[in-house]
Every structure is written in C-alpha cells, then in structure tokens.
Design an enzyme around this catalytic site. Structure first.
Site, PDB file in Angstrom:
ATOM      1  N   GLU A 191       0.904  -1.119   0.040  1.00 55.54           N
ATOM      2  CA  GLU A 191      -0.042  -0.029  -0.129  1.00 55.54           C
ATOM      3  C   GLU A 191       0.883   1.189   0.106  1.00 55.54           C
ATOM      4  OE1 GLU A 191      -3.177   0.236  -0.746  1.00 55.54           O
ATOM      5  OE2 GLU A 191      -3.467  -1.871  -0.729  1.00 55.54           O
ATOM      6  N   TYR A 206      -7.148   6.339   3.358  1.00 57.42           N
ATOM      7  CA  TYR A 206      -7.120   5.470   2.505  1.00 57.42           C
ATOM      8  C   TYR A 206      -6.449   4.175   3.117  1.00 57.42           C
ATOM      9  CZ  TYR A 206      -5.729   2.177  -0.716  1.00 57.42           C
ATOM     10  OH  TYR A 206      -5.555   1.048  -1.624  1.00 57.42           O
ATOM     11  N   ASP A 266     -10.231   4.831  -2.839  1.00 55.85           N
ATOM     12  CA  ASP A 266      -9.030   5.359  -3.480  1.00 55.85           C
ATOM     13  C   ASP A 266      -9.616   6.080  -4.695  1.00 55.85           C
ATOM     14  OD1 ASP A 266      -9.624   3.090  -4.942  1.00 55.85           O
ATOM     15  OD2 ASP A 266      -7.862   2.851  -5.925  1.00 55.85           O
TER      16      ASP A 266
END
Length: 303
Positions: A48, A131, A149
């Site tokens: 991520e 997020y 996102d």
DNA sequence: GAGTCGTGGAA
DNA sequence: TTTCCAAGACT
C-alpha cells in the site's frame, strides 16, 4: 440524493452492484503477490505504501526485494532509514520510504512487531492516511471499511452519481456513498472493497472506460446518461521539468547510488542553477532524506 | 484547501 | 513530442 438513499426500504445494495462486481472480480482479479495469503499484513502494508501514486508494474520488483530483505517490520526497523530510501529505488516520492521505515519502528515499539489491525492504530502510523488505514484493515484483516481510493471514487462517480470524474478532493458525500454501498457482511465488504477497486483499475479507467467488459454497464448512471463529458474545472496537470522536485530527484539519485558520503562537487553537477540546487538540497535535509556531514559531504540518513 | 512531493510508461 | 496519470499523505 442518489437512487440508493432515496429508497427507504432498500438495503445497501439497492442498485444491485454487489453480485455482478464480486462475480467479475472472482474471474478477473490479478494474481498480485500482496494478495496471496503468505504476504501477511506486513506485505499488504508495504504494498500500500508503494502503490501510493505509483503503478503496479513498477512496484512489483521492488516489493519482492523489500519483503525478501525485510520480511517483518522489526527487520526494517533495525536498519538505518537511509537503507529504506536506497532500497526504494526509483519508485518516486521517497518520503514514503522514510515513513514506511518510521511505521516499522512504531510497530516494533508500540505493537510488539505486529501490524496493528485496529483502524485508529493504523491511522496513527506515519505515512498512513484515511485510505491506507482502511485498505490494510480491509485487505489484511478482512474488516468492513469504506476503502476510497481514486479507482473506487471514479467507479462510484460513474456508476452511481452519473458523472465522468469524481471531485478533485474527496468529499463528505463520497464517503457517505461509499459507506452506504458497503455490504453488511464483513467478509463480503472486504471483497467488495478489493473488487470495486480492481474494476476501476482494469475496466473503468481514467484513460478510457471499457463498458463492453464492465459487469455493471447496464445500470451505470453515467453510461445511461450518454456519458456526458466532465464539466468542472480541469484537473491541473503538474509540470515537472525545471521544478524543485526534479532537482531533488537528481540529488537523491546521486546519494542512492553512492556507497560512501558524497562531496559537494558531485551534487553541484546535477543542476546548473546554484540557488535552486541549494534550495532543493536544504529541502531534502529538512525532510530527513539527506544527512549533512562535516566537510560539506552528504549521505542518506544513518539514523 | 490548495500546494508540494518523483518517476516512467502509455496514449 | 507532449501530455496524462498511477491503490495518497501531509502541511
């Protein structure tokens, strides 16, 4: 008001989006290393960080090297932050490497070396915003969170709201919509998050949508409206050539490739304008990406 | 809330 | 060639 919330009797899937999108995901999900069980929460978290504003294709090789070298948060935490910056390579936005290192340190100190599963604890880590906290909690721990996102925002903007692009900044209305569309069941919600994101990444893209391959084309509000062009203010494109960002990139590239501290002359060679060059170097030092040494020499941060 | 922060591949 | 943009965070 959308069709979703205007129907008091309706559940979160009043538009009938869940089943087709989940079925599509079942057949079309990419086999990405951070989606495999062996990746673990740390693998998900590393991916991520790397995927923030960087395409999958460029992340893949760096991700593999990173996990092989630092298989647990404590392994990275034991390293100098400069090693994280060096291993980051050319992924861009190197402050992410520094923050990932800082997150590994915090995880080691505060969470016994295990990536926390609690959303608030994730959010408290450096480099993790709304997020990423939701993404890690959802993808790694199967929790029920709205994962908003750029892909999901675009899918919702088109399929539900009926516009080509979402607003520049995430709005409260988007968060509300994302929560409303989240399946009640936790496990299903986690798959929905990944599936809706994948749909935006592979089919409903910014460059151009491929409605022929879209599982929800028949109900897509934007398509049914005749695909009206985006009317709002144009998203301002970022000019890169000649900016401080370009100079910072060149300076840091020299330091990444150097095994020993670098002298002023090697840094002076990367940019003609001494004023801008000095400003960029000062910025890197202020950000903790570069460490000044005695004698006008520089290196990646040793800790 | 607008600006800043890298990089490289595809259109 | 130039433009666009790719799983954001932070100030």
């Amino acid at each position: 008001m959308t069709a979703i919330s205007s129907s008091p009797e309706a559940g979160p899937d009043a538009a009938g989006l869940h089943a087709p999108v989940l079925a599509w995901f079942e057949q079309n999900a990419r086999d990405l290393p951070w989606r495999r069980p062996e990746a673990g929460a740390w693998g998900v978290m590393v991916s991520e960080f790397m995927l923030q504003q960087t395409p999958v294709s460029r992340v893949l090789p760096v991700y593999e090297q990173w996990l092989a070298r630092w298989p647990r948060p404590a392994d990275l935490a034991a390293e100098a932050p400069g090693e994280a910056v060096r291993a980051w390579g050319r992924l861009g936005y190197p402050r992410r490497a520094l923050r990932l290192h800082g997150a590994a340190v915090a995880i080691t100190e505060r969470h016994g070396g295990d990536v926390p599963s609690d959303h608030a604890h994730l959010l408290a880590l450096p480099g993790i915003g709304e997020y990423t906290a939701a993404a890690v909690a959802s993808f790694a721990y199967g929790q029920r969170h709205a994962v908003l996102d750029t892909n999901v925002r675009r899918v919702f903007a088109r399929a539900v709201t009926g516009v080509q692009y979402p607003p520049n900044a995430t709005t409260a209305a988007e968060r509300k919509l994302a929560r409303a569309l989240l399946p009640d069941d936790e496990e299903r919600a986690a798959r929905w998050a990944a599936a809706s994101m994948e749909l935006g990444a592979l089919v409903c893209t910014a460059r151009g949508e491929d409605c022929a391959r879209c599982p929800i084309a028949e109900s897509c509000a934007w398509r049914l409206a005749g695909k009206p062009a985006h009317d709002g203010p144009a998203r301002r494109g970022q000019t890169y050539a000649g900016t401080d960002r370009q100079v910072r990139g060149r300076l840091l590239a020299v330091l990444r490739d150097a095994v020993t501290p670098v002298g002023q002359a090697a840094l002076d060679a990367v940019w003609h304008d001494p004023v801008q060059r000095a400003r960029a170097l000062d910025g890197l030092v202020a950000d903790g990406l570069v460490e000044p040494l005695d004698g006008g020499r520089y290196q990646l941060p040793a800790g």
